[in-house]
Design a protein around this motif. Structure first.
Motif, PDB file in Angstrom:
ATOM      1  N   ILE A   1      45.380  30.127  32.501  1.00  0.00           N
ATOM      2  CA  ILE A   1      44.175  30.956  32.569  1.00  0.00           C
ATOM      3  C   ILE A   1      42.954  30.161  32.106  1.00  0.00           C
ATOM      4  CG2 ILE A   1      43.042  32.932  31.479  1.00  0.00           C
ATOM      5  CD1 ILE A   1      45.782  34.354  31.635  1.00  0.00           C
ATOM      6  N   GLU A   2      43.112  29.433  30.997  1.00  0.00           N
ATOM      7  CA  GLU A   2      41.988  28.636  30.493  1.00  0.00           C
ATOM      8  C   GLU A   2      41.575  27.572  31.503  1.00  0.00           C
ATOM      9  OE1 GLU A   2      41.422  27.700  26.238  1.00  0.00           O
ATOM     10  OE2 GLU A   2      43.563  28.118  26.082  1.00  0.00           O
TER      11      GLU A   2
ATOM     12  N   ASP B   1      31.352  39.912  30.954  1.00  0.00           N
ATOM     13  CA  ASP B   1      31.346  40.445  32.316  1.00  0.00           C
ATOM     14  C   ASP B   1      32.664  41.108  32.672  1.00  0.00           C
ATOM     15  OD1 ASP B   1      28.708  39.314  33.504  1.00  0.00           O
ATOM     16  OD2 ASP B   1      29.633  37.589  32.524  1.00  0.00           O
ATOM     17  N   GLY B   2      33.751  40.670  32.037  1.00  0.00           N
ATOM     18  CA  GLY B   2      35.052  41.228  32.361  1.00  0.00           C
ATOM     19  C   GLY B   2      36.055  40.992  31.250  1.00  0.00           C
ATOM     20  N   ILE B   3      37.133  41.780  31.268  1.00  0.00           N
ATOM     21  CA  ILE B   3      38.228  41.638  30.301  1.00  0.00           C
ATOM     22  C   ILE B   3      39.527  41.395  31.047  1.00  0.00           C
ATOM     23  CG2 ILE B   3      39.608  42.766  28.519  1.00  0.00           C
ATOM     24  CD1 ILE B   3      37.232  44.383  27.707  1.00  0.00           C
ATOM     25  N   LEU B   4      40.300  40.425  30.580  1.00  0.00           N
ATOM     26  CA  LEU B   4      41.651  40.197  31.079  1.00  0.00           C
ATOM     27  C   LEU B   4      42.625  40.563  29.971  1.00  0.00           C
ATOM     28  CD1 LEU B   4      43.630  39.108  33.229  1.00  0.00           C
ATOM     29  CD2 LEU B   4      43.344  36.838  32.192  1.00  0.00           C
ATOM     30  N   PHE B   5      43.435  41.602  30.199  1.00  0.00           N
ATOM     31  CA  PHE B   5      44.459  42.018  29.243  1.00  0.00           C
ATOM     32  C   PHE B   5      45.764  41.292  29.565  1.00  0.00           C
ATOM     33  CE2 PHE B   5      41.562  45.625  29.596  1.00  0.00           C
ATOM     34  CZ  PHE B   5      41.344  45.975  28.274  1.00  0.00           C
TER      35      PHE B   5
ATOM     36  N   VAL C   1      41.100  43.507  34.310  1.00  0.00           N
ATOM     37  CA  VAL C   1      42.350  43.216  35.006  1.00  0.00           C
ATOM     38  C   VAL C   1      43.464  43.198  33.963  1.00  0.00           C
ATOM     39  CG1 VAL C   1      43.717  41.464  36.211  1.00  0.00           C
ATOM     40  CG2 VAL C   1      41.394  41.968  36.974  1.00  0.00           C
ATOM     41  N   SER C   2      44.553  43.876  34.269  1.00  0.00           N
ATOM     42  CA  SER C   2      45.726  43.877  33.399  1.00  0.00           C
ATOM     43  C   SER C   2      46.768  42.927  33.984  1.00  0.00           C
ATOM     44  CB  SER C   2      46.306  45.292  33.291  1.00  0.00           C
ATOM     45  OG  SER C   2      47.487  45.297  32.522  1.00  0.00           O
TER      46      SER C   2
ATOM     47  N   GLU D   1      51.811  30.014  37.161  1.00  0.00           N
ATOM     48  CA  GLU D   1      50.518  29.418  37.467  1.00  0.00           C
ATOM     49  C   GLU D   1      49.821  30.165  38.599  1.00  0.00           C
ATOM     50  OE1 GLU D   1      48.494  25.028  38.311  1.00  0.00           O
ATOM     51  OE2 GLU D   1      50.670  25.240  38.273  1.00  0.00           O
ATOM     52  N   TYR D   2      50.570  30.487  39.642  1.00  0.00           N
ATOM     53  CA  TYR D   2      49.988  31.221  40.773  1.00  0.00           C
ATOM     54  C   TYR D   2      49.527  32.610  40.340  1.00  0.00           C
ATOM     55  CZ  TYR D   2      49.419  33.331  45.351  1.00  0.00           C
ATOM     56  OH  TYR D   2      48.897  33.985  46.441  1.00  0.00           O
ATOM     57  N   SER D   3      50.332  33.269  39.517  1.00  0.00           N
ATOM     58  CA  SER D   3      49.977  34.622  39.086  1.00  0.00           C
ATOM     59  C   SER D   3      48.715  34.615  38.215  1.00  0.00           C
ATOM     60  CB  SER D   3      51.143  35.271  38.329  1.00  0.00           C
ATOM     61  OG  SER D   3      51.374  34.641  37.088  1.00  0.00           O
ATOM     62  N   CYS D   4      48.560  33.581  37.383  1.00  0.00           N
ATOM     63  CA  CYS D   4      47.348  33.475  36.552  1.00  0.00           C
ATOM     64  C   CYS D   4      46.108  33.279  37.422  1.00  0.00           C
ATOM     65  CB  CYS D   4      47.482  32.311  35.576  1.00  0.00           C
ATOM     66  SG  CYS D   4      48.688  32.603  34.261  1.00  0.00           S
ATOM     67  N   ASN D   5      46.233  32.417  38.419  1.00  0.00           N
ATOM     68  CA  ASN D   5      45.113  32.202  39.343  1.00  0.00           C
ATOM     69  C   ASN D   5      44.764  33.494  40.071  1.00  0.00           C
ATOM     70  OD1 ASN D   5      45.110  29.530  38.566  1.00  0.00           O
ATOM     71  ND2 ASN D   5      46.254  28.809  40.349  1.00  0.00           N
ATOM     72  N   SER D   6      45.791  34.248  40.442  1.00  0.00           N
ATOM     73  CA  SER D   6      45.567  35.524  41.127  1.00  0.00           C
ATOM     74  C   SER D   6      44.830  36.513  40.225  1.00  0.00           C
ATOM     75  CB  SER D   6      46.900  36.133  41.576  1.00  0.00           C
ATOM     76  OG  SER D   6      47.552  35.306  42.515  1.00  0.00           O
ATOM     77  N   ALA D   7      45.179  36.506  38.930  1.00  0.00           N
ATOM     78  CA  ALA D   7      44.537  37.417  37.985  1.00  0.00           C
ATOM     79  C   ALA D   7      43.046  37.096  37.833  1.00  0.00           C
ATOM     80  CB  ALA D   7      45.230  37.347  36.626  1.00  0.00           C
TER      81      ALA D   7
END
Length: 334
Positions: free
Chosen positions: A80-81, A117-121, A141-142, A289-295
């Protein structure tokens, strides 16, 4: 002829302040008086300033008390970072305990008046807490959390697909009596059972719920060892995660039950330790990795269009075949 887009530097120059001050004011951060902030915002609108899609500030909230307990969680944060850094986005990471969620306490950064601007849980946040923070930060986004009543964009792993692949692999290797070890009190269990049923139906078999064991139960060890002494004991066990699988393998080893000779074990997550365990663990890689990019993509999409319908993105996994599953002969499972 197109006009040049106004920049932060343009705003700063027209009212004789620094670009840093303008940036802080537009983000709602501390260090700028209300009078100056209002002046900067008014001038930004007058000049037609528009925020760049990448010029965002994201608050990442998680509920893990000890990140070292879960190597995949560390990898999730790293992915994510990296994604946010590649977008030149700003971000803050903060832990929020269950107690703070239950008491609806604001995260420290929001309490200090910082603008996001946004929160990622990340993880299983209380639904009431997510809705509570929506009044403070609309774009959310959760990640790795879902319930049918959650009104929020979500990215999660497809539990039915994962469990189907675990189960069909065991069936293809001759196993017919298959158990499951995991948390039996979560909503997602229904999806896991659905995946197992789909696999078992292909072989015209039914699930045996007596082979389901809650790994949170106080008598978990006793129950597991008991079902493995039955005459019609399970020949293979699906574990909800790699760490659960490795704990099971250790328990069985301590009780002279061999994996995979006596019982086969399959995990989920493809954590690094799974490849160096004895035996090396057969598992499902869940495409972190793909799921993080999608989030992050989904969160940026929400920030750019806050009124769009909510989306639920599910990510499939793929099998990593190692040594913890035995291929049975027909005589062994008949």
């Amino acid at each position: 002829m197109k006009h040049k887009k106004a920049t932060i530097s343009d705003i700063a120059r027209t009212i004789n302040v620094s670009s840093i001050t303008v940036s802080r004011a537009l983000r709602g951060e501390d260090g700028v008086s209300k009078e100056l902030r209002d002046k900067i915002i008014f001038k930004a609108k007058a000049l037609g300033y528009k925020k760049s899609k990448n010029n965002v500030n994201i608050l990442i909230l998680h509920e893990k008390t000890n990140l070292q307990d879960n190597p995949n969680f560390n990898f999730t944060l790293q992915c994510i970072e990296t994604n946010l850094q590649n977008r030149n986005a700003e971000y803050s990471i903060e832990f929020v305990s269950k107690d703070k969620q239950n008491q609806k306490e604001l995260p420290y950064k929001l309490l200090k008046g910082n603008y996001f601007d946004g929160i990622l849980f990340i993880g299983r946040f209380n639904e009431d807490y997510i809705n509570f923070l929506k009044s403070k930060v609309k774009c959310q986004v959760s990640y790795a959390n879902y319930s049918p009543s959650l009104d929020c964009d979500t990215v999660r792993f497809d539990a039915a697909n994962v469990t189907y692949k675990q189960c069909i692999y065991l069936l293809d290797n001759g196993h017919r009596r298959i158990g499951f070890i995991g948390n039996l009190s979560t909503y997602i269990l229904g999806e896991k059972v659905l995946g197992m049923k789909a696999a078992m139906n292909k072989y015209k078999l039914q699930i045996n719920k007596e082979f389901f064991i809650d790994n949170k139960a106080d008598d978990f060890n006793k129950k597991l060892l008991k079902i493995l002494t039955l005459e019609d004991r399970p020949t293979a066990i699906i574990c909800q995660g790699d760490l659960t699988a490795l704990k099971v393998i250790k328990l069985l080893h301590e009780n002279n039950i061999k994996v995979p000779e006596d019982v086969s074990i399959i995990g989920k997550g493809n954590q690094e330790v799974a490849s160096i365990s004895i035996p090396a663990l057969t598992t499902i890689d869940i495409n972190i990795e793909y799921s993080c990019n999608s989030a992050i993509d989904l969160l940026m999409k929400r920030i750019n269009d806050s009124e769009k319908p909510y989306e639920n993105i599910t990510i499939n996994g793929f099998l990593i075949e190692r040594d913890s599953v035995k291929k049975l002969t027909k005589g062994e499972y008949a």
